[in-house]
Write an enzyme that holds these catalytic residues in place. Structure first.
Site, PDB file in Angstrom:
ATOM      1  N   SER A  81      -2.635  30.242  45.601  1.00  0.00           N
ATOM      2  CA  SER A  81      -1.659  29.153  45.609  1.00  0.00           C
ATOM      3  C   SER A  81      -2.264  27.816  45.221  1.00  0.00           C
ATOM      4  O   SER A  81      -1.613  26.784  45.359  1.00  0.00           O
ATOM      5  CB  SER A  81      -1.025  29.035  47.005  1.00  0.00           C
ATOM      6  OG  SER A  81      -0.299  30.187  47.335  1.00  0.00           O
ATOM      7  N   GLY A 117       1.016  31.585  43.926  1.00  0.00           N
ATOM      8  CA  GLY A 117       1.906  30.959  44.888  1.00  0.00           C
ATOM      9  C   GLY A 117       2.249  29.537  44.491  1.00  0.00           C
ATOM     10  O   GLY A 117       2.758  28.771  45.316  1.00  0.00           O
ATOM     11  N   LYS A 165      -3.328  36.514  46.414  1.00  0.00           N
ATOM     12  CA  LYS A 165      -2.336  35.468  46.156  1.00  0.00           C
ATOM     13  C   LYS A 165      -3.097  34.165  46.088  1.00  0.00           C
ATOM     14  O   LYS A 165      -3.749  33.755  47.054  1.00  0.00           O
ATOM     15  CB  LYS A 165      -1.284  35.390  47.258  1.00  0.00           C
ATOM     16  CG  LYS A 165      -0.293  34.244  47.034  1.00  0.00           C
ATOM     17  CD  LYS A 165       0.623  33.987  48.217  1.00  0.00           C
ATOM     18  CE  LYS A 165       1.508  32.763  47.927  1.00  0.00           C
ATOM     19  NZ  LYS A 165       2.338  32.378  49.094  1.00  0.00           N
ATOM     20  N   ASN A 195       4.978  29.387  54.261  1.00  0.00           N
ATOM     21  CA  ASN A 195       6.326  28.867  54.475  1.00  0.00           C
ATOM     22  C   ASN A 195       7.067  29.592  55.588  1.00  0.00           C
ATOM     23  O   ASN A 195       8.183  29.215  55.929  1.00  0.00           O
ATOM     24  CB  ASN A 195       7.115  28.930  53.170  1.00  0.00           C
ATOM     25  CG  ASN A 195       6.669  27.866  52.193  1.00  0.00           C
ATOM     26  OD1 ASN A 195       7.083  26.727  52.273  1.00  0.00           O
ATOM     27  ND2 ASN A 195       5.781  28.232  51.277  1.00  0.00           N
TER      28      ASN A 195
END
Length: 283
Positions: free
Chosen positions: A154, A176, A152, A41
């Site tokens: 996602s 995520g 992480k 992002n």
């Protein structure tokens, strides 16, 4: 821990806005446990090498922060790694090389191990963006490296988190994927690096607190309340996130062209945003 992947502001002509970047980071940091700079992002893949350095030097985080690394080769990663070290990042968050992934083979392990020799890092599994699956066998092997701290993930695939919990004791896991945040916590995730935490940091910190205190009914109720926010944001991506932050008066700027300034999901997202605002959960 709750860490938002902060957006990187560009003006309407696509120019990096360093003052807005600093202002946005300073507004978010007091409400969370740390930051991710140049995550998915944060549009790190849309920046020139020079702009990456300028942006990092413009920020002055006081809390722990990660720096996203989404390069294809080790020579390309060198400069970004050095800049992350210079500004005091806690660790890198690195996606796998992807364009020639079918030819990568053992190069996947060599890539991550070479980065980890220079700086602590977290693996980053985000197949919806990279179009590459990070094999669980590779994660298990890389988890043995003392400077590969965690991952992480996602993907929203809770079976992967169950694998980490069962097979990788001590490996730090962050999700995520906001729509399955509570499920990830139940499967051992330490916290979330969530786009939605840019908008509702108090809510996700409260959910995490309820879970840790064993207040499962409150955690479930909050997860249910937050599901539309996380679900729509996962579908709308950067344009929707930046549009929402602008609506709330924060200098998130615009996506870099050719990506649209406004999301087709805004009409569905605005009532969700306003409802959470009325209840005091937003910034």
């Amino acid at each position: 821990m709750i860490l938002p992947p902060i957006p990187t502001p560009f003006d309407t002509k696509g120019r990096l806005d360093l003052e807005a970047f600093r202002t946005l980071a300073e507004a978010l940091e007091p409400l969370v446990d740390g930051l991710l700079i140049y995550g998915s992002n944060g549009e790190g893949v849309h920046l020139t090498p020079e702009e990456r350095g300028q942006g990092l030097r413009a920020l002055r985080p006081r809390k722990p922060f990660l720096v996203g690394l989404m390069e294809e080769t080790l020579p390309q990663a060198e400069r970004a790694l050095e800049e992350a070290q210079e500004v005091g990042a806690m660790a890198l968050l690195a996606t796998p090389p992807r364009y020639y992934h079918g030819s990568l083979g053992e190069g996947l392990s060599r890539y991550y191990e070479a980065l980890a020799e220079r700086m602590p890092l977290f693996l980053y599994h985000v197949p919806q963006n990279t179009k590459v699956d990070l094999p669980l066998s590779a994660v298990e092997a890389l988890a043995r490296h003392p400077r590969i701290l965690g991952i992480k993930d996602s993907s929203g695939d809770l079976s992967r988190l169950a694998f980490y919990q069962a097979k990788l004791p001590g490996f730090r896991v962050f999700t995520g994927h906001a729509p399955t945040f509570l499920g990830a916590l139940a499967l051992g995730a330490e916290g979330g690096i969530l786009a939605a935490a840019n908008l509702a940091p108090r809510a996700y910190k409260a959910l995490l607190h309820h879970f840790r205190q064993g207040e499962f009914a409150q955690a479930e109720a909050l997860q249910k309340k937050l599901f539309p926010l996380g679900d729509l944001l996962a579908k709308g991506g950067v344009p929707l996130l930046k549009q929402a932050l602008r609506h709330l008066g924060l200098p998130a700027g615009y996506p870099r062209p050719p990506y649209p300034a406004e999301s087709p999901l805004w009409g569905s997202f605005l009532p969700v945003l306003e409802r959470l605002k009325e209840e005091g959960w937003l910034l």
